[in-house]
Design an enzyme around this catalytic site. Structure first.
Site, PDB file in Angstrom:
ATOM      1  N   HIS A   1       2.400 -10.603   5.817  1.00  0.00           N
ATOM      2  CA  HIS A   1       3.853 -10.586   5.693  1.00  0.00           C
ATOM      3  C   HIS A   1       4.409 -11.943   5.352  1.00  0.00           C
ATOM      4  O   HIS A   1       5.429 -12.069   4.682  1.00  0.00           O
ATOM      5  CB  HIS A   1       4.492 -10.018   6.952  1.00  0.00           C
ATOM      6  CG  HIS A   1       4.240  -8.570   7.043  1.00  0.00           C
ATOM      7  ND1 HIS A   1       3.296  -8.031   7.858  1.00  0.00           N
ATOM      8  CD2 HIS A   1       4.740  -7.556   6.308  1.00  0.00           C
ATOM      9  CE1 HIS A   1       3.248  -6.743   7.655  1.00  0.00           C
ATOM     10  NE2 HIS A   1       4.093  -6.424   6.717  1.00  0.00           N
TER      11      HIS A   1
ATOM     12  N   CYS B   1       4.394   0.931  -3.585  1.00  0.00           N
ATOM     13  CA  CYS B   1       5.213  -0.226  -3.233  1.00  0.00           C
ATOM     14  C   CYS B   1       4.397  -1.338  -2.565  1.00  0.00           C
ATOM     15  O   CYS B   1       4.925  -2.387  -2.235  1.00  0.00           O
ATOM     16  CB  CYS B   1       6.382   0.170  -2.341  1.00  0.00           C
ATOM     17  SG  CYS B   1       5.882   0.826  -0.747  1.00  0.00           S
TER      18      CYS B   1
HETATM   19  C1  PEP Z   1       2.474  -1.710   2.618  1.00  0.00           C
HETATM   20  O1  PEP Z   1       1.885  -1.550   3.695  1.00  0.00           O
HETATM   21  O2  PEP Z   1       1.903  -1.667   1.512  1.00  0.00           O
HETATM   22  C2  PEP Z   1       3.934  -1.944   2.582  1.00  0.00           C
HETATM   23  C3  PEP Z   1       4.592  -1.951   1.456  1.00  0.00           C
HETATM   24  O3  PEP Z   1       4.529  -2.219   3.760  1.00  0.00           O
HETATM   25  P1  PEP Z   1       4.412  -3.638   4.517  1.00  0.00           P
HETATM   26  O4  PEP Z   1       3.723  -4.599   3.604  1.00  0.00           O
HETATM   27  O5  PEP Z   1       5.795  -4.061   4.842  1.00  0.00           O
HETATM   28  O6  PEP Z   1       3.618  -3.275   5.721  1.00  0.00           O
END
Ligand code: PEP
Ligand code: MG
Length: 559
Positions: A198, A511
């Site tokens: 993140h 995504c």
């Molecule tokens: C993912 O897990 O690919 C996603 C888009 O969510 P995050 O990165 O916020 O966990």
């Protein structure tokens, strides 16, 4: 081996996180302190005990500066950390154990402190209460602070982080990135290889020029050195020569000012297939990036980052303001809000300690809402429904595992809608409900899930880590978190095939970070994926690779 005594230019190659050029002075996030291993003479024990006591006193006196320097001033998170440190520093039984060890083992204070801190960390580590378990970071931080004072490398005496500094770190923690953004840092470079963490996602969101996987960076760069972070090429230049600095200064001046595209810029493959590109976002300040890159809406708005900013959950009304602003500023382009995905690696301030003893497999995302925090989900859905007004919005549920998760979330949405109506509130009635596919079981059940929702979005950052059983934040297993692995490509193909069989290929988007990765985009296109939600800084690279890719006319088509 690089000789760090040479004050000359050193170039280190890493991997780009966010493009752009950052120039400034080095500010180290984590310091390395050598622990002396030698024994002391019995006659030196009293002096050593005294040295330890004085260090504790100094740490207590300087605690506010230390917390501000390391964790940023005034944030709620910093205040909470301050209290924990204060409690640990006042724990006489801990200091007595350190003193006893100095006397018994005739070792230096640093050594004994380090050993006792490690024992305390291990004791907290073994606790089942996740809140207490999470306190070991604070213990380590407090011990490092004391070690810094004992070895005259007190972190609070370091230059406070200043606007324009380039932050360098061993690890990628989202708290460091938020702090960097708060002070207006000019760049960020890290030795960490956790590029789908993140923290890395936030760096891209903030548009902070940044580079990861820079081996040896902390040995080479010294506090206060000049440094250039060349985000585009993934290069870091420590102590650049005057000539290099001038060259980069000119390049920086020539950096393109983003153009504002009032229209969505269409995107097609080399064989003319339309691809939809939307933006991933963490806060409303980033909406201009959707326009600047000609993107067709927001495919993933990570609402939980509202909490990351100041460590507390926003009230329903505060959320309403944010969602309304996002919808308004998106000026008619479709916005998909993901409900809070809290837990595992995404825990801040007031939301800490909820994840269970194996956080990534425990209580996170929608599970947290169902099991512990239903009120939180309800107020978020209320805020979203109220903010939607007469616009169509998307609501996306994170960490869906079973069909039951989706059905329950839909029920709650209906209930909340009913409540609002009975209170005479105006609410959005054009909602598109989506499920994130992040858990292999959900990927396998994709047909059933699709029948319950309007669309699905593949959160491949999590899907990959759960599929490969390799923590996305753990640098030691980064080689397993490889999206080009044939088993993972098989899973991606399976999902699209299943969606196509029921005529729903157009309701599938990706995504996760792979949609922003030029290496992966051709694979996705050939597997039939036609809708990507990407990190806006990657738009140009993604557009270029789409335009250069011929597909086999896979089953999907852009919505
Ligand atoms: C993912 O897990 O690919 C996603 C888009 O969510 P995050 O990165 O916020 O966990
Ligand atoms: Mg995820």
């Amino acid at each position: 081996m690089t000789d760090i005594s040479q004050k000359q230019e050193v170039r280190l190659q890493g991997i780009s996180i966010c493009p752009g050029i950052g120039m400034g002075r080095v500010h180290k996030m984590d310091l390395d302190i050598l622990i002396p291993q030698d024994e002391i003479d019995i006659s030196q024990v009293a002096a050593e005990l005294d040295r330890y006591s004085r260090a504790v006193e100094t740490a207590r006196r300087r605690l506010p500066e230390h917390v501000a320097a390391v964790h940023g001033e005034l944030s709620i998170e910093a205040q909470a950390i301050f209290q924990v440190h204060e409690a640990i520093l006042s724990d006489e039984s801990f200091h007595t154990r350190v003193r006893n060890r100095i006397a018994a083992e005739q070792k230096r204070a640093e050594f004994c402190l380090d050993k006792e801190a490690a024992a305390l960390v291990a004791a907290f580590e073994a606790m089942r209460d996740p809140y207490l378990k999470a306190r070991n970071e604070d213990i380590r931080d407090m011990a490092d602070n004391l070690l810094g004072i004992l070895s005259n490398r007190d972190r609070s005496l370091y230059r406070p982080m200043a606007r324009g500094d380039a932050i360098i770190s061993r690890h990628l923690h989202s708290s460091s990135v938020i702090l960097a953004q708060r002070v207006g840092a000019g760049g960020f470079a890290s030795e960490s290889r956790a590029l789908s963490s993140h923290a890395a996602i936030l760096l891209k969101g903030f548009g902070l020029p940044s580079v990861g996987a820079v081996s040896g960076l902390l040995d080479v760069a010294q506090e206060g050195d000049r440094i250039i972070v060349e985000g585009t090429r993934g290069l870091v230049i420590v102590r650049p020569s005057l000539h290099t600095e001038e060259e980069y200064r000119q390049q920086k001046r020539g950096e393109q000012v983003p153009v504002f595209f009032p229209e969505v810029m269409p995107c097609r493959t080399a064989d003319g297939i339309a691809v939809s590109l939307r933006a991933n976002m963490e806060n409303p300040e980033q909406i201009h990036l959707m326009f600047a890159n000609g993107l067709d809406g927001i495919g993933l708005f990570r609402t939980e980052f509202m909490i990351a900013q100041d460590g507390r959950l926003p009230s329903e009304d505060e959320q309403y303001e944010v969602y309304q602003r996002v919808i308004h500023e998106a000026a008619g382009r479709f916005v998909i809000f993901r409900t809070f995905d809290i837990g595992a690696d995404k825990q801040w301030g007031a939301t800490r300690g909820c994840a269970g003893s194996n956080p990534a497999l425990g209580i996170r995302g929608i599970r947290r809402h169902f099991l512990d925090e239903m009120g939180e989900l309800r107020s978020q859905l209320r805020a979203l429904l109220r903010a939607g007004g007469d616009r169509q919005i998307g609501i996306l549920i994170p960490l869906v595992t079973t069909i039951d998760d989706v059905q329950r979330a839909k029920c709650i949405l209906d209930e909340v809608g009913g409540e609002l109506k009975s209170q005479g509130q105006q609410l959005a009635h054009r909602i598109r409900m989506g499920a994130m596919i992040e858990v292999p079981a959900a990927a396998i059940s994709v047909q059933d899930i699709l029948k319950e929702v309007d669309f699905i979005s593949l959160g491949t950052n999590d899907l990959l880590q759960y599929f490969m059983a390799a923590d996305r934040d753990n640098e030691r297993v980064v080689q397993y978190n490889e999206p080009t692995h044939s088993a993972f490509l098989w899973l991606l193909e399976y999902i699209m095939r299943q969606a196509s069989q029921i005529g729903r290929a157009a309701d599938v988007a990706v995504c996760g970070e792979i949609a922003s990765d030029p290496r992966m985009v051709p694979h996705l296109l050939r597997l039939g994926y036609r809708a990507f939600s990407i990190t806006p800084v990657a738009t140009q690279a993604v557009r270029e690779v789409i335009a250069a890719t011929r597909t086999d006319h896979g089953p999907g088509s852009a919505p």
